[in-house]
Design an enzyme around this catalytic site. Structure first.
Site, PDB file in Angstrom:
ATOM      1  CB  ALA A  11      -0.931  -0.017   1.203  1.00 24.22           C
ATOM      2  CG  ASN A  85      -2.135  -3.955  -4.340  1.00 28.39           C
ATOM      3  OD1 ASN A  85      -2.588  -3.838  -5.472  1.00 28.39           O
ATOM      4  ND2 ASN A  85      -1.105  -3.230  -3.905  1.00 28.39           N
ATOM      5  CE1 TYR A 149       2.418  -8.785 -12.639  1.00 26.26           C
ATOM      6  CE2 TYR A 149       1.136  -8.925 -14.674  1.00 26.26           C
ATOM      7  CZ  TYR A 149       1.337  -8.390 -13.404  1.00 26.26           C
ATOM      8  OH  TYR A 149       0.448  -7.462 -12.908  1.00 26.26           O
ATOM      9  CB  THR A 152       2.120 -15.202 -10.788  1.00 23.05           C
ATOM     10  OG1 THR A 152       2.149 -13.893 -11.394  1.00 23.05           O
ATOM     11  CG2 THR A 152       3.508 -15.799 -10.815  1.00 23.05           C
ATOM     12  CB  ILE A 182      -3.383   0.803 -13.210  1.00 23.45           C
ATOM     13  CG1 ILE A 182      -4.472  -0.288 -13.332  1.00 23.45           C
ATOM     14  CG2 ILE A 182      -3.801   1.897 -12.251  1.00 23.45           C
ATOM     15  CD1 ILE A 182      -5.801   0.142 -13.919  1.00 23.45           C
TER      16      ILE A 182
HETATM   17  N1  LIG Z   1      -0.175  -1.210 -12.824  1.00 22.07           N
HETATM   18  C1  LIG Z   1      -0.850  -2.027 -13.584  1.00 22.07           C
HETATM   19  O1  LIG Z   1      -1.103  -1.727 -14.776  1.00 22.07           O
HETATM   20  C2  LIG Z   1      -1.353  -3.340 -13.078  1.00 22.07           C
HETATM   21  C3  LIG Z   1      -2.197  -4.077 -13.908  1.00 22.07           C
HETATM   22  C4  LIG Z   1      -2.704  -5.287 -13.457  1.00 22.07           C
HETATM   23  C5  LIG Z   1      -2.382  -5.742 -12.194  1.00 22.07           C
HETATM   24  N2  LIG Z   1      -1.549  -5.014 -11.407  1.00 22.07           N
HETATM   25  C6  LIG Z   1      -1.253  -5.561 -10.083  1.00 22.07           C
HETATM   26  O2  LIG Z   1      -1.623  -4.625  -9.096  1.00 22.07           O
HETATM   27  C7  LIG Z   1      -0.777  -4.768  -7.953  1.00 22.07           C
HETATM   28  C8  LIG Z   1      -0.159  -3.422  -7.626  1.00 22.07           C
HETATM   29  O3  LIG Z   1       0.571  -2.985  -8.754  1.00 22.07           O
HETATM   30  P1  LIG Z   1       1.069  -1.484  -8.941  1.00 22.07           P
HETATM   31  O4  LIG Z   1       0.941  -1.163 -10.365  1.00 22.07           O
HETATM   32  O5  LIG Z   1       0.470  -0.610  -7.927  1.00 22.07           O
HETATM   33  O6  LIG Z   1       2.624  -1.694  -8.653  1.00 22.07           O
HETATM   34  P2  LIG Z   1       3.713  -0.709  -8.056  1.00 22.07           P
HETATM   35  O7  LIG Z   1       3.343   0.701  -8.314  1.00 22.07           O
HETATM   36  O8  LIG Z   1       5.003  -1.240  -8.532  1.00 22.07           O
HETATM   37  O9  LIG Z   1       3.569  -0.961  -6.469  1.00 22.07           O
HETATM   38  C9  LIG Z   1       3.814  -2.247  -5.990  1.00 22.07           C
HETATM   39  C10 LIG Z   1       3.456  -2.291  -4.512  1.00 22.07           C
HETATM   40  O10 LIG Z   1       3.721  -3.616  -4.039  1.00 22.07           O
HETATM   41  C11 LIG Z   1       4.660  -3.544  -2.965  1.00 22.07           C
HETATM   42  N3  LIG Z   1       5.511  -4.716  -2.993  1.00 22.07           N
HETATM   43  C12 LIG Z   1       6.175  -5.273  -4.033  1.00 22.07           C
HETATM   44  N4  LIG Z   1       6.842  -6.371  -3.655  1.00 22.07           N
HETATM   45  C13 LIG Z   1       6.590  -6.519  -2.323  1.00 22.07           C
HETATM   46  C14 LIG Z   1       6.987  -7.456  -1.356  1.00 22.07           C
HETATM   47  N5  LIG Z   1       7.797  -8.484  -1.658  1.00 22.07           N
HETATM   48  N6  LIG Z   1       6.545  -7.298  -0.089  1.00 22.07           N
HETATM   49  C15 LIG Z   1       5.736  -6.255   0.232  1.00 22.07           C
HETATM   50  N7  LIG Z   1       5.329  -5.338  -0.637  1.00 22.07           N
HETATM   51  C16 LIG Z   1       5.754  -5.461  -1.902  1.00 22.07           C
HETATM   52  C17 LIG Z   1       5.407  -2.245  -3.176  1.00 22.07           C
HETATM   53  O11 LIG Z   1       5.875  -1.769  -1.930  1.00 22.07           O
HETATM   54  P3  LIG Z   1       7.435  -1.408  -1.630  1.00 22.07           P
HETATM   55  O12 LIG Z   1       8.158  -1.279  -2.933  1.00 22.07           O
HETATM   56  O13 LIG Z   1       7.329  -0.147  -0.833  1.00 22.07           O
HETATM   57  O14 LIG Z   1       7.903  -2.563  -0.832  1.00 22.07           O
HETATM   58  C18 LIG Z   1       4.298  -1.344  -3.689  1.00 22.07           C
HETATM   59  O15 LIG Z   1       3.526  -0.832  -2.617  1.00 22.07           O
HETATM   60  C19 LIG Z   1       0.248  -5.842  -8.329  1.00 22.07           C
HETATM   61  O16 LIG Z   1      -0.168  -7.081  -7.840  1.00 22.07           O
HETATM   62  C20 LIG Z   1       0.199  -5.846  -9.845  1.00 22.07           C
HETATM   63  O17 LIG Z   1       0.612  -7.060 -10.395  1.00 22.07           O
HETATM   64  C21 LIG Z   1      -1.030  -3.827 -11.808  1.00 22.07           C
END
Ligand SMILES: NC(=O)c1ccc[n+]([C@@H]2O[C@H](COP(=O)([O-])OP(=O)(O)OC[C@H]3O[C@@H](n4cnc5c(N)ncnc54)[C@H](OP(=O)(O)O)[C@@H]3O)[C@@H](O)[C@H]2O)c1
Length: 244
Positions: A11, A85, A149, A152, A182
């Site tokens: 988050a 998430n 990816y 998973t 996003i």
């Molecule tokens: N962006 C998209 O277009 C998109 C599309 C489909 C699905 N998603 C999914 O949505 C979710 C969030 O994506 P996002 O785009 O917001 O990604 P992001 O901006 O890269 O943020 C990822 C978040 O996950 C945390 N994180 C990553 N690895 C972690 C770990 N090992 N332990 C704890 N926290 C961890 C990060 O926190 P820290 O780095 O502070 O640890 C950060 O808060 C993911 O599951 C992603 O696969 C994203």
């Protein structure tokens, strides 16, 4: 009525942050996780101002996650909603992805989601609960540079269905949300390359990338009593991408 509680992994930024703010504005006591909270590598004053409590834990550290669930239940009596998430991606061609890279994606995006679902179930099994797993449209459709990816995320969708069935009689609902593209750090590479962004927007009927807050409404709906007969489902939030 006691204030409802939600735990959102990952988050600190992106979609997790958007969902956290949405739940806080809806009146929840919000807890979030990330890997570098205590080192203050980023400015988390936005969370402090809103009373959102960020806790440091790698999502794949089972003991740390169990402790967080326990802490919330001790202070608030119960954890109403768990949102898995946190996730990582790797824009690497399938032929070049290393075993270590593949394992890290699997451990973070799938294994940790299962572990957290299990820990939450064991902690809340007397009261029941509500799990929302953030998967991806790439768990439903294919694209380049996303082999492990996508695997998973497809696995998370399938696991969500199975857990929903297995735990329905214990009063748990388990659903998934599939974001499309996003605007977050994860998709930063796309935004930097205008040609790729333009090509992508051609395929999105709403002609824009999603915003993190676009996911908050979907998560709030699935968490609400209005969704009490919905379990094992996948809610797609993608501007129409997969409707094409
Ligand atoms: N962006 C998209 O277009 C998109 C599309 C489909 C699905 N998603 C999914 O949505 C979710 C969030 O994506 P996002 O785009 O917001 O990604 P992001 O901006 O890269 O943020 C990822 C978040 O996950 C945390 N994180 C990553 N690895 C972690 C770990 N090992 N332990 C704890 N926290 C961890 C990060 O926190 P820290 O780095 O502070 O640890 C950060 O808060 C993911 O599951 C992603 O696969 C994203």
């Amino acid at each position: 009525m006691p204030q409802k509680t939600v735990l959102i992994t990952g988050a600190t930024r992106g979609i997790g942050r958007g969902i956290a703010i949405g739940f806080q504005e809806a009146g929840y006591a919000v807890f979030g996780t990330g890997r570098n909270i205590n080192a203050h590598k980023a400015d988390f004053s936005w969370a402090k101002e809103k009373g959102i409590e960020l806790l440091e834990a790698d999502v794949s550290n089972q003991t740390a996650m169990e402790e967080i669930i326990k802490k919330i239940r001790t202070s608030h009596g119960r954890l109403d909603v768990l949102i898995n998430n946190a996730g990582i991606a790797a824009n690497t061609p399938a032929s070049r992805i290393t075993p270590e890279e593949a394992q890290k994606i699997i451990d973070t995006n799938f294994k940790a989601v299962f572990q957290n679902c299990q820990a939450y179930y064991l902690a809340q099994r007397k009261e029941g609960g509500n799990i929302i797993n953030v998967a991806s449209v790439l768990g439903m459709v294919g694209t380049t540079l996303a082999s492990v990816y996508s695997g998973t995320k497809g696995a998370v969708i399938a696991m969500t269905r199975s857990l929903a069935i297995e735990w329905a009689s214990s009063g748990f609902r388990v659903n998934a949300i599939c974001p499309g593209f996003i605007d977050t750090d994860m998709t930063g590479m796309i935004k930097k390359r205008e040609a790729i962004l333009a090509k992508m927007l051609e395929f999105i009927p709403q002609k824009r990338l999603g915003k993190p807050e676009d996911l908050a409404g979907a998560a709030l709906f699935l968490a609400s009593d209005g969704a009490s007969y919905i379990t094992g489902q996948t809610l797609v939030v993608d501007g129409g991408l997969t409707a094409m």
